[in-house]
Design a protein around this motif. Structure first.
Motif, PDB file in Angstrom:
ATOM      1  N   LYS A 146      -8.092   4.874  -2.955  1.00 32.31           N
ATOM      2  CA  LYS A 146      -9.025   4.779  -1.832  1.00 32.31           C
ATOM      3  C   LYS A 146      -8.741   5.912  -0.850  1.00 32.31           C
ATOM      4  O   LYS A 146      -7.592   6.268  -0.633  1.00 32.31           O
ATOM      5  N   CYS A 147      -9.781   6.469  -0.266  1.00 29.57           N
ATOM      6  CA  CYS A 147      -9.635   7.557   0.717  1.00 29.57           C
ATOM      7  C   CYS A 147     -10.015   7.064   2.098  1.00 29.57           C
ATOM      8  O   CYS A 147     -11.018   6.372   2.269  1.00 29.57           O
TER       9      CYS A 147
ATOM     10  N   LEU B   7     -11.726  10.953  -5.638  1.00 27.84           N
ATOM     11  CA  LEU B   7     -12.543   9.884  -6.203  1.00 27.84           C
ATOM     12  C   LEU B   7     -13.021  10.204  -7.613  1.00 27.84           C
ATOM     13  O   LEU B   7     -13.164   9.312  -8.446  1.00 27.84           O
TER      14      LEU B   7
ATOM     15  N   GLN C 152       0.853  -1.186   0.000  1.00 19.79           N
ATOM     16  CA  GLN C 152       0.000   0.000   0.000  1.00 19.79           C
ATOM     17  C   GLN C 152       0.892   1.241   0.000  1.00 19.79           C
ATOM     18  O   GLN C 152       1.793   1.365   0.831  1.00 19.79           O
TER      19      GLN C 152
ATOM     20  N   CYS D  44     -11.509  14.273  -0.642  1.00 16.70           N
ATOM     21  CA  CYS D  44     -11.872  12.896  -0.980  1.00 16.70           C
ATOM     22  C   CYS D  44     -12.794  12.868  -2.200  1.00 16.70           C
ATOM     23  O   CYS D  44     -12.601  12.053  -3.106  1.00 16.70           O
TER      24      CYS D  44
ATOM     25  N   ASP E  66      -9.162   5.013  -8.728  1.00 15.49           N
ATOM     26  CA  ASP E  66      -8.462   3.848  -8.196  1.00 15.49           C
ATOM     27  C   ASP E  66      -7.872   4.093  -6.805  1.00 15.49           C
ATOM     28  O   ASP E  66      -7.483   3.139  -6.129  1.00 15.49           O
TER      29      ASP E  66
ATOM     30  N   THR F 191      -2.066   4.268  -3.599  1.00 17.02           N
ATOM     31  CA  THR F 191      -3.200   3.350  -3.478  1.00 17.02           C
ATOM     32  C   THR F 191      -4.203   3.858  -2.443  1.00 17.02           C
ATOM     33  O   THR F 191      -5.394   3.613  -2.571  1.00 17.02           O
ATOM     34  N   ILE F 192      -3.701   4.591  -1.420  1.00 14.46           N
ATOM     35  CA  ILE F 192      -4.571   5.115  -0.362  1.00 14.46           C
ATOM     36  C   ILE F 192      -4.182   6.553  -0.049  1.00 14.46           C
ATOM     37  O   ILE F 192      -3.008   6.863   0.120  1.00 14.46           O
TER      38      ILE F 192
END
Length: 84
Positions: free
Chosen positions: A81-82, A74, A4, A70, A79, A53-54
């Motif tokens: 993530k929040c 998005l 991650q 966020c 792709d 990724t995050i």
């Protein structure tokens, strides 16, 4: 667990440093970027979004808060993530 890559966004440097220190101690987790507000995060993401990724977001920031950020992430980078 898959690796991650984290973008860390918080308006308090000491909080970012503490969270970064904790996350760097975890296996398969790398902090790839930091920003102190939503606008800075979006600027950072333009050339670097494929690395993330995050996005780990503070909710209460001046200018653009974590919820607004966020929503933008998005929409622009689905792709990622929040976590706020």
């Amino acid at each position: 667990m898959e690796p991650q890559n984290i973008l860390l966004v918080d308006d308090h440097k000491i909080i970012r440093e503490g969270i970064k220190h904790y996350l760097e101690g975890l296996e398969n987790v790398t902090v790839v970027g930091e920003a102190q507000n939503g606008l800075q995060a979006l600027e950072w993401l333009k050339p670097n979004n494929k690395q993330v990724t995050i996005a780990l977001l503070d909710i209460g920031m001046d200018g653009m808060n974590g919820i607004q950020l966020c929503e933008q992430i998005l929409q622009l980078y689905p792709d990622i993530k929040c976590i706020a």
